[in-house]
Design an enzyme around this catalytic site. Structure first.
Site, PDB file in Angstrom:
ATOM      1  CD  GLU A 155      13.654   4.319   7.083  1.00 21.74           C
ATOM      2  OE1 GLU A 155      13.693   5.213   7.957  1.00 21.74           O
ATOM      3  OE2 GLU A 155      13.480   4.536   5.885  1.00 21.74           O
ATOM      4  CE  LYS A 193      -1.965   2.346   3.316  1.00 17.59           C
ATOM      5  NZ  LYS A 193      -1.679   3.694   2.758  1.00 17.59           N
ATOM      6  CB  CYS A 252      13.727   9.005   7.075  1.00 12.78           C
ATOM      7  SG  CYS A 252      14.610   8.003   5.876  1.00 12.78           S
ATOM      8  N   GLY A 258       7.677   5.148   7.730  1.00 17.33           N
ATOM      9  CA  GLY A 258       6.823   6.306   7.977  1.00 17.33           C
ATOM     10  C   GLY A 258       7.151   6.938   9.312  1.00 17.33           C
ATOM     11  CB  SER A 259       5.173   9.155  11.469  1.00 23.55           C
ATOM     12  OG  SER A 259       4.034   8.361  11.692  1.00 23.55           O
ATOM     13  CB  THR A 260       8.658   7.796  15.413  1.00 25.27           C
ATOM     14  OG1 THR A 260       9.908   7.849  14.706  1.00 25.27           O
ATOM     15  CG2 THR A 260       8.877   7.103  16.741  1.00 25.27           C
ATOM     16  CD  GLU A 261       1.093   9.932  15.784  1.00 33.85           C
ATOM     17  OE1 GLU A 261       1.568  10.736  14.951  1.00 33.85           O
ATOM     18  OE2 GLU A 261      -0.093   9.956  16.142  1.00 33.85           O
ATOM     19  CB  ILE A 262       2.125   5.498  11.998  1.00 35.09           C
ATOM     20  CG1 ILE A 262       1.207   6.741  11.945  1.00 35.09           C
ATOM     21  CG2 ILE A 262       1.435   4.307  11.341  1.00 35.09           C
ATOM     22  CD1 ILE A 262      -0.130   6.593  12.641  1.00 35.09           C
ATOM     23  N   GLY A 263       4.630   3.974  13.483  1.00 33.25           N
ATOM     24  CA  GLY A 263       5.472   2.786  13.643  1.00 33.25           C
ATOM     25  C   GLY A 263       5.247   2.111  14.986  1.00 33.25           C
ATOM     26  CD  GLU A 305      11.050  12.709  10.771  1.00 33.60           C
ATOM     27  OE1 GLU A 305       9.980  12.118  10.993  1.00 33.60           O
ATOM     28  OE2 GLU A 305      12.016  12.180  10.191  1.00 33.60           O
TER      29      GLU A 305
HETATM   30  P1  NAI Z   1       2.388   8.276   8.444  1.00 35.73           P
HETATM   31  O1  NAI Z   1       3.363   7.505   9.242  1.00 35.73           O
HETATM   32  O2  NAI Z   1       1.034   8.539   9.019  1.00 35.73           O
HETATM   33  O3  NAI Z   1       2.161   7.553   7.022  1.00 35.73           O
HETATM   34  C1  NAI Z   1       3.061   6.649   6.414  1.00 35.73           C
HETATM   35  C2  NAI Z   1       2.298   5.463   5.864  1.00 35.73           C
HETATM   36  O4  NAI Z   1       1.632   4.806   6.931  1.00 35.73           O
HETATM   37  C3  NAI Z   1       1.208   5.805   4.846  1.00 35.73           C
HETATM   38  O5  NAI Z   1       1.180   4.812   3.844  1.00 35.73           O
HETATM   39  C4  NAI Z   1      -0.062   5.727   5.669  1.00 35.73           C
HETATM   40  O6  NAI Z   1      -1.187   5.407   4.886  1.00 35.73           O
HETATM   41  C5  NAI Z   1       0.262   4.604   6.630  1.00 35.73           C
HETATM   42  N1  NAI Z   1      -0.492   4.619   7.883  1.00 35.73           N
HETATM   43  C6  NAI Z   1      -0.923   5.698   8.587  1.00 35.73           C
HETATM   44  N2  NAI Z   1      -1.599   5.314   9.681  1.00 35.73           N
HETATM   45  C7  NAI Z   1      -1.600   3.959   9.697  1.00 35.73           C
HETATM   46  C8  NAI Z   1      -2.132   2.970  10.578  1.00 35.73           C
HETATM   47  N3  NAI Z   1      -2.813   3.313  11.675  1.00 35.73           N
HETATM   48  N4  NAI Z   1      -1.940   1.668  10.290  1.00 35.73           N
HETATM   49  C9  NAI Z   1      -1.246   1.315   9.191  1.00 35.73           C
HETATM   50  N5  NAI Z   1      -0.729   2.189   8.312  1.00 35.73           N
HETATM   51  C10 NAI Z   1      -0.893   3.510   8.560  1.00 35.73           C
HETATM   52  O7  NAI Z   1       3.096   9.642   8.052  1.00 35.73           O
HETATM   53  P2  NAI Z   1       2.395  11.022   7.613  1.00 35.73           P
HETATM   54  O8  NAI Z   1       1.186  11.280   8.468  1.00 35.73           O
HETATM   55  O9  NAI Z   1       2.212  10.991   6.157  1.00 35.73           O
HETATM   56  O10 NAI Z   1       3.545  12.058   7.986  1.00 35.73           O
HETATM   57  C11 NAI Z   1       3.681  12.524   9.313  1.00 35.73           C
HETATM   58  C12 NAI Z   1       5.131  12.681   9.686  1.00 35.73           C
HETATM   59  O11 NAI Z   1       5.754  11.408   9.654  1.00 35.73           O
HETATM   60  C13 NAI Z   1       5.970  13.523   8.754  1.00 35.73           C
HETATM   61  O12 NAI Z   1       5.884  14.876   9.038  1.00 35.73           O
HETATM   62  C14 NAI Z   1       7.343  12.979   9.037  1.00 35.73           C
HETATM   63  O13 NAI Z   1       7.854  13.578  10.191  1.00 35.73           O
HETATM   64  C15 NAI Z   1       7.108  11.521   9.307  1.00 35.73           C
HETATM   65  N6  NAI Z   1       7.382  10.679   8.125  1.00 35.73           N
HETATM   66  C16 NAI Z   1       8.559   9.993   8.083  1.00 35.73           C
HETATM   67  C17 NAI Z   1       8.884   9.255   6.969  1.00 35.73           C
HETATM   68  C18 NAI Z   1      10.166   8.511   6.882  1.00 35.73           C
HETATM   69  O14 NAI Z   1      10.662   8.273   5.801  1.00 35.73           O
HETATM   70  N7  NAI Z   1      10.725   8.072   7.979  1.00 35.73           N
HETATM   71  C19 NAI Z   1       8.020   9.223   5.788  1.00 35.73           C
HETATM   72  C20 NAI Z   1       6.772   9.931   5.948  1.00 35.73           C
HETATM   73  C21 NAI Z   1       6.499  10.640   7.077  1.00 35.73           C
HETATM   74 MG    MG Z   2      -0.252  10.152   9.493  1.00 35.78          MG
END
Ligand code: NAI
Ligand code: MG
Length: 503
Positions: A276, A201, A310, A254-259, A407
């Protein structure tokens, strides 16, 4: 709101091929076929260079996710992929890489339209990076092997024992929006080499190149159900993938929070998880450097991809004896990174990916100013319809400020002075993150001392964000768990089985 107001931020016209792709009906790629969603919900595809809606993609329902997982489950369980000769898996993967290469220009344009990054950058970084992930991992399909191991507690000749490596199973792979195709290929490549099947996804902000990739999956000759690509929101479709009982492994960037949330949600069924996550990577500039060239490097470390990286070098530490010179140099170099519409060939950065990200980044800049930080350059946004933010350097900061601790994921660097190696090592480590770090010095001993002291998954010397598929990539501390790329990258998709036979 300054001199940039005279520059046009008008996005350029799309090619016919890109427009035709954007005009397609919203569909999901399941079992090698384009299929309609079980419901009508869609997600708008926005061009962040203009703020215009240019397409729509499916917002996958729970039933859609279930269908994709069922397809991947069936394809894994009957061995239609893992049971092939490794050479056949390798060749199919290489065909996919060749097909991406043949469509590189369209991929770069679609990435520019969807994400906002300059087409030239996508063509130079994202698309070749995606291809090399697949080519590197394709070779591992034939090199994964167990070993025969002599038992320790049993006499020789009484048992025959060995280990085998087996694919972990159905993988749910969830990727972010900053390097959409590259992240997608970084995820699918080791899984495919290992013999796993996949539900991928992309992020809801940037689904387009993953859908284009799906076109090529069938053409490359993957059996149906091996690679399923669905679009949808994270808290619905992503969440369903993470909690699905038929999924064996989750790979997330993605974000640390969602991770952290995903890690918790995966525990119920003990899924394998690689994460990651975020970073706040230090860039350390020692006093012995050539300031002009290092300042340009430090600017690139934060402003490339508008800081939506990141491993962005978002905390700059310059020795007090050269601090002012370094800041002056970074400020000068920031002109090179001034944002432009993504299809403008003169641009080196584009807008941020979305209104949400724009608001988040501008909110951090405002918070920094409120907390007492001074703006050395930037700190504002050009007057335009897209989500452009000017490259920003903040000084007079302290470790309590949110701009220093959190971040930002935008073109914003905070700069601090230091006196000696011990001090800068502890400042560099004063963060919950540990993804990357850059050290700039001509002195080899200093380089090696700092490389050893800094707690980060990757340390760069006299460069930043240099990524190579052969080298493991991942985070210390809250920047994630597990490693991608290299030999460790394939191991993350394998189980180890011990077989012990009494003779
Ligand atoms: P996010 O972590 O919410 O989204 C990343 C992915 O996770 C997307 O595909 C999203 O659909 C999916 N996702 C979101 N919530 C989920 C859940 N509950 N269960 C499963 N999958 C879920 O990141 P977002 O909201 O787009 O960006 C927020 C912050 O996160 C950014 O400002 C940045 O600080 C950080 N981030 C870090 C990244 C990295 O490469 N380490 C990449 C993107 C964002
Ligand atoms: Mg998000």
């Amino acid at each position: 709101m300054n001199e940039t107001a005279t520059v046009s931020f008008e996005q350029l016209a799309y090619s016919q091929a890109a427009q035709a792709f954007l005009d397609r009906e919203p569909r999901l790629f399941i079992n090698n076929a384009w299929t309609a969603s079980s419901h009508d919900a869609t997600i708008a595809v926005e061009d962040p260079s203009s703020g215009r809606i240019v397409s729509r993609v499916v917002d996958a329902s729970d039933r859609d996710v279930d269908r994709a997982v069922a397809a991947a489950r069936a394809a894994f369980d009957d061995g239609r992929w893992s049971g092939l000769a490794p050479m056949a898996r390798e060749r199919t993967m290489n065909r996919l890489a060749d097909l991406i290469e043949a469509h590189a220009d369209l991929f770069a344009e679609l990435e520019a339209i969807d994400n906002g990054k300059p087409k030239g950058m996508a063509g130079a970084v994202d698309i070749p990076g995606a291809i090399s992930q697949i080519r590197f991992m394709a070779g591992w399909a034939s090199k994964v092997a167990g070993e025969t191991t002599a038992p320790y507690t049993l006499p020789a000749g009484k048992v025959f024992s060995y280990t085998v490596k087996e694919p972990v199973g159905v993988c749910a792979q969830i990727v972010p929006w900053n390097f959409p195709l590259l992240m997608a290929c970084l995820k699918i490549a080791p899984a495919l080499a290992a013999g796993c099947t996949i539900v991928l996804k992309p992020a809801e902000q940037t689904s387009i190149t993953a859908l284009k990739l799906a076109d090529l999956v069938a053409e490359a000759g993957f059996p149906a159900g091996v690679v399923n690509i669905i679009t949808g929101n994270g808290h619905t479709a992503g969440d369903r993938m993470v909690k699905h009982p038929d999924v064996d492994k989750i790979a997330f960037t993605g974000s640390t929070e969602i991770g952290k949330l995903i890690n918790r949600n995966a525990t119920a069924t003990m899924k394998r998880v690689t994460l990651e996550l975020g970073g706040k990577s230090p860039v350390v500039v020692m006093p012995d450097v050539d300031v002009a060239s290092v300042a340009a490097g430090a600017a690139g470390a934060i402003f490339f991809n508008s800081g939506q990286v990141c491993i962005a070098g978002s905390r700059l530490f310059a020795h007090k004896s050269i601090f002012d010179e370094v800041i002056e140099g970074v400020a000068q170099a920031s002109a090179f990174w001034a944002p432009r519409p993504s299809l403008d060939p003169a641009g080196h950065t584009g807008p941020l990916v979305s209104r949400e990200q724009f608001d988040r980044v501008m909110g951090y800049i405002e918070a920094g100013k409120r907390d007492g930080a001074s703006v050395a350059v930037g700190g504002d946004a050009p007057a335009a319809d897209g989500y452009y933010v000017n490259p920003t350097v903040l000084v007079d900061v302290n470790p309590q400020m949110s701009v220093v601790r959190e971040e930002i994921f935008g073109p914003v660097v905070v700069a601090q002075r230091f006196e000696d190696l011990d001090e800068v090592a502890s400042m560099a480590n004063d963060t919950c993150f540990g993804l990357g770090a850059g050290v700039w010095t001509r002195d080899l001993a200093t380089m090696h001392k700092l490389a050893a002291r800094i707690k980060a998954g990757t340390v760069w010397g006299n460069c930043h964000a240099m990524i190579d598929t052969a080298l493991p990539f991942g985070g210390y501390k809250q920047s994630g768990s597990g490693r991608e790329q290299g030999r460790q990258g394939i191991n993350a998709y394998l189980e180890t089985k011990s077989v012990i036979i009494q003779l």
